[in-house]
Write an enzyme that holds these catalytic residues in place. Structure first.
Site, short mmCIF file in Angstrom:
data_model
loop_
_atom_site.label_atom_id
_atom_site.label_comp_id
_atom_site.label_asym_id
_atom_site.label_seq_id
_atom_site.Cartn_x
_atom_site.Cartn_y
_atom_site.Cartn_z
N ASP A 144 7.45 -4.48 -52.45
CA ASP A 144 6.73 -4.62 -53.85
C ASP A 144 6.61 -6.03 -54.19
O ASP A 144 7.43 -6.82 -53.72
CB ASP A 144 7.45 -3.60 -54.75
CG ASP A 144 6.86 -3.66 -56.09
OD1 ASP A 144 5.60 -3.57 -56.17
OD2 ASP A 144 7.49 -4.01 -57.06
N ASP A 196 5.89 -7.57 -58.18
CA ASP A 196 6.58 -7.94 -59.33
C ASP A 196 7.73 -7.03 -59.60
O ASP A 196 7.92 -5.83 -59.47
CB ASP A 196 5.71 -7.66 -60.77
CG ASP A 196 5.74 -8.25 -61.84
OD1 ASP A 196 6.94 -8.97 -61.92
OD2 ASP A 196 5.16 -8.14 -62.85
#
Length: 343
Positions: free
Chosen positions: A20, A22
């Protein structure tokens, strides 16, 4: 599967690492130092990497450029966005040049065009499908056209349902909030949701790399980890973003990671990562012991705070109440304090 308990590196048990963005690689607009080092090390070792993002407002090359600007060694071909994945799914369902009503950023329109479909913006263009993604300029008129087209029979594809987006000023409405407006108007759910926690991004990344044993890495239980579970992949939760230890203790079975680490250093150092289990025996491991006596749940022993978290997860996930934790001695008090679980 990597055997961290035997001293092996976690990353060595997998043939692809899916990150992922952020909360894992950066926070809002600042890179996480350990993440920069980890990505560089993985590239140096030749480990295949992928980056799966729910963000549909940027194309893969734009995402890569953003990350490179933060000092991360990321290549466009490693990035998979929900916009690209949605366009790919649309191209599999509809013949070339089919009209698709696009609600979102220009990046989404380009992705739809590049798979051979024709982006349109009005009901009168007779779209066969609506694809809805986040765009800062999306307004009422766009949502109205989407609702009208779906009501007229178009399939409704959604890139992601994140309710909020992080900004330096705090969370703001994300695509999920815009989708909710159309859902309310139609009194129905979308036909297809592409982004996490749906498994499409993870399975597309694995398929692109021909991976048989991918590891998904995220900071959110409800998107990253649940998406990995749905995709049948093992996962690592890092505590550099959204999820906190207290959230992990109360994670639903559908959103429980296989491992937890403070940061991406846990990929390489067995002392910085812990395996998680719902087995009761796990509540007495890693130098710690969790016991329940009536309304009291006590952590006792000694060891790392990460090992204490693993023991507490085993206790909680096997049915031991952990809302009111007590420390049996000073080492436990210190560990609970470091985990934010003391009092």
């Amino acid at each position: 599967m990597s055997d961290v308990s035997a001293g092996g590196r976690l990353v060595d048990g997998y043939d692809l690492v899916i990150f992922d963005l952020d909360g894992v690689l950066y926070l809002v607009d600042r890179p996480i130092e350990t993440a920069v080092a980890a990505v560089g090390r993985l590239h140096a070792e030749g480990k295949p990497l992928a980056y799966a993002t729910n963000n549909a407002s940027r194309r893969a090359d734009e995402v890569a450029a953003l990350l490179v600007g933060m000092g991360l060694d990321v290549r466009p071909e490693e990035v998979l966005t929900s916009a690209a994945a949605a366009a790919e799914l649309l191209s599999q369902r509809f013949p070339p040049d089919s009209p698709v009503l696009v609600v979102g950023a220009e990046a989404l329109r380009i992705e739809v065009r590049e798979v051979g479909l024709r982006p349109v913006s009005r009901l009168e263009d007779e779209p066969v499908a609506v694809v809805q993604g986040y765009g800062p300029q999306v307004g009422w008129a766009d949502l109205a056209e989407a609702a009208l087209a779906v009501r007229a029979g178009a399939d409704w594809f959604v890139t992601n349902t994140d309710r909020t987006l992080p900004t330096p000023r705090g969370p703001v409405p994300g695509n999920g909030s815009l989708v909710a407006a159309v859902r309310t108007a139609l009194a129905r759910d979308p036909d297809v949701v592409v982004g996490k926690p749906e498994p499409a991004l993870f399975t597309a990344a694995a398929r692109r790399h021909g991976a048989a044993r991918p590891l998904a890495v995220g900071d959110r239980l409800d998107t990253d980890i649940e998406g990995a579970v749905r995709a049948g992949m093992e996962s690592l939760l890092v505590l550099t973003g959204v999820a906190a230890p207290v959230d992990l203790l109360h994670a639903a079975p559908s959103a429980r990671p296989d491992f937890v680490a403070g940061d991406l250093g846990g990929l390489f150092d067995p002392a910085r990562v812990a395996r998680l289990t719902a087995e009761p025996d796990g509540a007495a491991a890693g130098g710690w012991r969790v016991t329940a006596d009536g309304d009291r749940t006590v952590l006792d022993g000694d060891g790392t705070s990460l090992a204490a978290l693993a023991a507490l997860c085993a206790a909680s996930w096997s049915g031991v109440p952990v809302d009111d934790l007590e420390a049996g001695a000073d080492p436990a008090r210190k560990a609970l304090g470091e985990l934010g679980l003391l009092g």
